[in-house]
Design a protein around this motif. Structure first.
Motif, PDB file in Angstrom:
ATOM      1  N   VAL A  27      58.208  29.956  25.769  1.00  0.00           N
ATOM      2  CA  VAL A  27      56.954  30.493  25.239  1.00  0.00           C
ATOM      3  C   VAL A  27      55.796  29.724  25.869  1.00  0.00           C
ATOM      4  N   TYR A  28      54.872  30.470  26.479  1.00  0.00           N
ATOM      5  CA  TYR A  28      53.587  29.940  26.916  1.00  0.00           C
ATOM      6  C   TYR A  28      52.531  30.598  26.046  1.00  0.00           C
ATOM      7  N   VAL A  29      51.636  29.804  25.487  1.00  0.00           N
ATOM      8  CA  VAL A  29      50.540  30.358  24.693  1.00  0.00           C
ATOM      9  C   VAL A  29      49.240  29.696  25.136  1.00  0.00           C
ATOM     10  N   ASN A  30      48.181  30.495  25.274  1.00  0.00           N
ATOM     11  CA  ASN A  30      46.876  29.964  25.675  1.00  0.00           C
ATOM     12  C   ASN A  30      46.266  29.198  24.503  1.00  0.00           C
ATOM     13  N   ALA A  31      46.880  28.096  24.188  1.00  0.00           N
ATOM     14  CA  ALA A  31      46.446  27.248  23.083  1.00  0.00           C
ATOM     15  C   ALA A  31      46.843  25.813  23.417  1.00  0.00           C
ATOM     16  N   PRO A  32      45.950  25.041  23.997  1.00  0.00           N
ATOM     17  CA  PRO A  32      46.281  23.658  24.320  1.00  0.00           C
ATOM     18  C   PRO A  32      46.490  22.836  23.049  1.00  0.00           C
ATOM     19  N   SER A  33      47.279  21.792  23.162  1.00  0.00           N
ATOM     20  CA  SER A  33      47.558  20.942  21.997  1.00  0.00           C
ATOM     21  C   SER A  33      46.507  19.844  21.840  1.00  0.00           C
ATOM     22  N   TYR A  34      45.323  20.111  22.369  1.00  0.00           N
ATOM     23  CA  TYR A  34      44.206  19.169  22.279  1.00  0.00           C
ATOM     24  C   TYR A  34      42.906  19.967  22.186  1.00  0.00           C
ATOM     25  N   ASP A  35      41.876  19.329  21.683  1.00  0.00           N
ATOM     26  CA  ASP A  35      40.551  19.946  21.620  1.00  0.00           C
ATOM     27  C   ASP A  35      39.911  19.791  22.996  1.00  0.00           C
ATOM     28  N   ALA A  36      39.598  20.912  23.634  1.00  0.00           N
ATOM     29  CA  ALA A  36      39.078  20.869  25.007  1.00  0.00           C
ATOM     30  C   ALA A  36      37.738  20.142  25.106  1.00  0.00           C
ATOM     31  N   SER A  37      36.934  20.169  24.051  1.00  0.00           N
ATOM     32  CA  SER A  37      35.615  19.525  24.120  1.00  0.00           C
ATOM     33  C   SER A  37      35.674  18.016  23.893  1.00  0.00           C
ATOM     34  N   THR A  38      36.662  17.545  23.123  1.00  0.00           N
ATOM     35  CA  THR A  38      36.743  16.109  22.819  1.00  0.00           C
ATOM     36  C   THR A  38      37.930  15.416  23.470  1.00  0.00           C
ATOM     37  N   GLY A  39      38.943  16.201  23.845  1.00  0.00           N
ATOM     38  CA  GLY A  39      40.160  15.613  24.390  1.00  0.00           C
ATOM     39  C   GLY A  39      41.103  15.083  23.324  1.00  0.00           C
ATOM     40  N   GLN A  40      40.715  15.194  22.052  1.00  0.00           N
ATOM     41  CA  GLN A  40      41.554  14.705  20.954  1.00  0.00           C
ATOM     42  C   GLN A  40      42.756  15.623  20.732  1.00  0.00           C
ATOM     43  N   ARG A  41      43.889  15.018  20.484  1.00  0.00           N
ATOM     44  CA  ARG A  41      45.117  15.766  20.235  1.00  0.00           C
ATOM     45  C   ARG A  41      45.000  16.549  18.922  1.00  0.00           C
ATOM     46  N   THR A  42      45.416  17.839  18.950  1.00  0.00           N
ATOM     47  CA  THR A  42      45.399  18.672  17.740  1.00  0.00           C
ATOM     48  C   THR A  42      46.811  18.999  17.265  1.00  0.00           C
ATOM     49  N   TYR A  43      47.809  18.778  18.133  1.00  0.00           N
ATOM     50  CA  TYR A  43      49.223  18.984  17.785  1.00  0.00           C
ATOM     51  C   TYR A  43      50.018  17.843  18.403  1.00  0.00           C
ATOM     52  N   PRO A  44      50.914  17.208  17.618  1.00  0.00           N
ATOM     53  CA  PRO A  44      51.566  15.984  18.087  1.00  0.00           C
ATOM     54  C   PRO A  44      52.803  16.168  18.975  1.00  0.00           C
ATOM     55  N   GLY A  45      52.987  17.322  19.600  1.00  0.00           N
ATOM     56  CA  GLY A  45      54.153  17.531  20.451  1.00  0.00           C
ATOM     57  C   GLY A  45      54.184  16.579  21.633  1.00  0.00           C
ATOM     58  N   ARG A  46      55.381  16.144  21.987  1.00  0.00           N
ATOM     59  CA  ARG A  46      55.582  15.235  23.117  1.00  0.00           C
ATOM     60  C   ARG A  46      56.569  15.872  24.095  1.00  0.00           C
ATOM     61  N   GLY A  47      56.254  15.815  25.366  1.00  0.00           N
ATOM     62  CA  GLY A  47      57.112  16.384  26.400  1.00  0.00           C
ATOM     63  C   GLY A  47      58.553  15.941  26.274  1.00  0.00           C
ATOM     64  N   ARG A  48      59.476  16.896  26.453  1.00  0.00           N
ATOM     65  CA  ARG A  48      60.927  16.674  26.431  1.00  0.00           C
ATOM     66  C   ARG A  48      61.492  16.446  25.028  1.00  0.00           C
ATOM     67  N   GLN A  49      60.643  16.407  23.996  1.00  0.00           N
ATOM     68  CA  GLN A  49      61.092  16.093  22.636  1.00  0.00           C
ATOM     69  C   GLN A  49      61.179  17.359  21.767  1.00  0.00           C
ATOM     70  N   PRO A  50      62.025  17.318  20.704  1.00  0.00           N
ATOM     71  CA  PRO A  50      62.047  18.431  19.743  1.00  0.00           C
ATOM     72  C   PRO A  50      60.669  18.597  19.108  1.00  0.00           C
ATOM     73  N   LEU A  51      60.368  19.803  18.642  1.00  0.00           N
ATOM     74  CA  LEU A  51      59.081  20.041  17.988  1.00  0.00           C
ATOM     75  C   LEU A  51      58.991  19.218  16.713  1.00  0.00           C
ATOM     76  N   PRO A  52      57.896  18.483  16.516  1.00  0.00           N
ATOM     77  CA  PRO A  52      57.761  17.639  15.329  1.00  0.00           C
ATOM     78  C   PRO A  52      57.760  18.473  14.040  1.00  0.00           C
ATOM     79  N   GLY A  53      58.533  18.013  13.063  1.00  0.00           N
ATOM     80  CA  GLY A  53      58.564  18.662  11.755  1.00  0.00           C
ATOM     81  C   GLY A  53      59.421  19.910  11.677  1.00  0.00           C
ATOM     82  N   VAL A  54      60.076  20.301  12.765  1.00  0.00           N
ATOM     83  CA  VAL A  54      60.906  21.511  12.761  1.00  0.00           C
ATOM     84  C   VAL A  54      62.366  21.112  12.549  1.00  0.00           C
ATOM     85  N   ASP A  55      62.975  21.621  11.472  1.00  0.00           N
ATOM     86  CA  ASP A  55      64.379  21.369  11.146  1.00  0.00           C
ATOM     87  C   ASP A  55      65.095  22.714  11.165  1.00  0.00           C
ATOM     88  N   LEU A  56      66.038  22.887  12.072  1.00  0.00           N
ATOM     89  CA  LEU A  56      66.726  24.165  12.229  1.00  0.00           C
ATOM     90  C   LEU A  56      68.055  24.233  11.481  1.00  0.00           C
TER      91      LEU A  56
END
Length: 189
Positions: A112-141
């Motif tokens: 899935v690609y979505v036009n929604a960066p995990s950071y605020d483009a104007s401030t550079g602050q992270r808005t979602y805590p996802g980390r490359g290569r890692q499971p999605l935070p808070g998701v239990d399957l």
């Protein structure tokens, strides 16, 4: 004449009750089972996309398990009428930007690609805590029928990339609902 009309009315009512009773029984579940919903299977497994050019910061990614499908939801925090996305099956999941291979468990990988960066483009602050290569935070399957794994790829050039490991290459649908992008993957064909 009145008796004939009364008799005809009784006959029509009795026939209607018989048909209603039969129709009700035809749809009834056998004793000891519960009636299930008719599950849609006409979604197909081909790539799905929208060429929208609006961008909203990604706030959260969550999942849910339903009777007919498993669902992943991308929460954007504010509606974007022209949101862009690309969703499709891939043989391998490669991190956007670096090209590094990221292993994903399951019989198939839905990217899935979505036009929604995990950071605020104007401030550079992270808005979602996802980390490359890692499971999605808070998701239990645990207990899901179709989803088997999730991995965060990257948030690169205004897009967030995620992989969902699924049991097999199954039909899926994608829709934007207000400030959410929703991807449903059916449990079966």
């Amino acid at each position: 004449m009145r008796r004939l009309t009364t008799a005809a009315t009784v006959l029509v009512l009795a026939a209607g009750i018989g048909l209603t009773g039969t129709a009700g029984m035809a749809n009834a579940a056998p004793a000891g089972t519960t009636a299930g919903a008719a599950c849609p299977t006409g979604w197909g497994s081909a790539d799905k996309s929208s060429e929208g050019h609006e961008y909203r910061a990604l706030k959260n990614i969550r999942t849910g398990s339903h009777e007919c499908y498993d669902r992943i939801v991308f929460d954007l925090g504010s509606a974007a009428s022209g949101l862009g996305y690309r969703v499709g099956y891939v043989n391998e999941f490669h991190q956007d930007g670096s090209g590094d291979l990221i292993p994903v468990r399951g019989g198939a990988i839905l990217q899935v690609y979505v036009n929604a960066p995990s950071y605020d483009a104007s401030t550079g602050q992270r808005t979602y805590p996802g980390r490359g290569r890692q499971p999605l935070p808070g998701v239990d399957l645990t207990g899901y029928r179709t989803f088997q794994d999730t991995k965060f790829g990257a948030s690169f050039e205004g897009q967030t990339q995620v992989a969902v490991g699924v049991r097999a290459r199954l039909p899926f649908k994608v829709e934007q609902v207000g400030d959410k992008l929703v991807v449903d993957v059916a449990h079966s064909w």
